[in-house]
Design a protein around this motif. Structure first.
Motif, short mmCIF file in Angstrom:
data_model
loop_
_atom_site.label_atom_id
_atom_site.label_comp_id
_atom_site.label_asym_id
_atom_site.label_seq_id
_atom_site.Cartn_x
_atom_site.Cartn_y
_atom_site.Cartn_z
N GLY A 1 -18.66 -39.17 56.74
CA GLY A 1 -19.76 -38.85 55.83
C GLY A 1 -19.74 -39.70 54.57
N LEU A 2 -18.65 -40.43 54.35
CA LEU A 2 -18.54 -41.31 53.18
C LEU A 2 -18.94 -42.74 53.50
CD1 LEU A 2 -15.12 -40.15 51.70
CD2 LEU A 2 -17.41 -39.57 50.89
N THR A 3 -19.59 -42.95 54.63
CA THR A 3 -19.98 -44.31 55.00
C THR A 3 -21.48 -44.51 54.84
OG1 THR A 3 -20.26 -43.73 57.33
CG2 THR A 3 -18.09 -44.56 56.66
N GLU A 4 -21.80 -45.74 54.60
CA GLU A 4 -23.20 -46.15 54.51
C GLU A 4 -23.29 -47.46 55.28
OE1 GLU A 4 -25.50 -47.39 50.70
OE2 GLU A 4 -25.33 -45.20 50.71
N ASN A 5 -24.08 -47.48 56.33
CA ASN A 5 -24.21 -48.66 57.20
C ASN A 5 -22.84 -49.10 57.72
OD1 ASN A 5 -27.03 -48.78 56.81
ND2 ASN A 5 -26.72 -49.90 54.90
N GLY A 6 -21.99 -48.13 58.06
CA GLY A 6 -20.69 -48.44 58.64
C GLY A 6 -19.61 -48.83 57.64
N GLU A 7 -19.92 -48.82 56.37
CA GLU A 7 -18.97 -49.20 55.31
C GLU A 7 -18.73 -48.02 54.39
OE1 GLU A 7 -17.54 -52.30 54.91
OE2 GLU A 7 -18.49 -52.90 56.79
N LEU A 8 -17.46 -47.85 53.96
CA LEU A 8 -17.17 -46.81 52.97
C LEU A 8 -17.86 -47.14 51.66
CD1 LEU A 8 -13.37 -46.12 53.52
CD2 LEU A 8 -15.27 -44.60 54.04
N TYR A 9 -18.36 -46.10 51.00
CA TYR A 9 -18.96 -46.34 49.68
C TYR A 9 -18.24 -45.56 48.64
CZ TYR A 9 -21.55 -41.92 50.11
OH TYR A 9 -21.91 -40.61 50.27
#
Length: 89
Positions: free
Chosen positions: A81-89
Motif C-alpha cells: 500500500g506504500l507503493t505508487e507505480n511499483g515504487e515505494l513513496y
C-alpha cells in the motif's frame, strides 16, 4: 461451498475485496497465498519478530497471530500500500 469456508469482506490497500477462506487460515497466509502480496513476510509465526506486521483498522498487528475471518469488515494496509507505480513513496 465447504462448511469450513467463510466469505469475508474487507478493504486491502484501499481496494474493497471479498474472499472465501477456511476458518483456520491466518491473515498472514491469506495475504501471501490468496492475495499474492508477498511484502508481508513470514518470520517466526509466533508473534515475536514483527516481520508480518500489517495495519488492521489503523492498528499494527502481527498477521501470523490473527485469523483471516477476524478481519471481516476490516481495513487492512500492507507494505504494498506504500507503493505508487511499483515504487515505494
Amino acid at each position: 461451498m465447504d462448511m469450513n469456508m467463510h466469505i469475508i469482506n474487507f478493504t486491502i490497500n484501499g481496494q474493497k475485496t471479498n474472499l472465501a477462506v477456511p476458518g483456520h487460515m491466518t491473515l498472514l497466509h491469506m495475504i501471501r497465498e490468496e492475495l499474492a502480496l508477498t511484502g508481508t513476510k513470514n518470520g517466526c509465526e509466533a508473534g515475536e519478530c514483527g516481520a508480518c506486521t500489517v495495519l488492521v483498522d489503523g492498528e499494527p498487528v502481527n498477521s501470523c497471530m490473527v485469523l483471516a475471518v477476524e478481519c471481516d469488515g476490516a481495513d487492512i494496509f500492507t507494505i504494498e500500500g506504500l507503493t505508487e507505480n511499483g515504487e515505494l513513496y
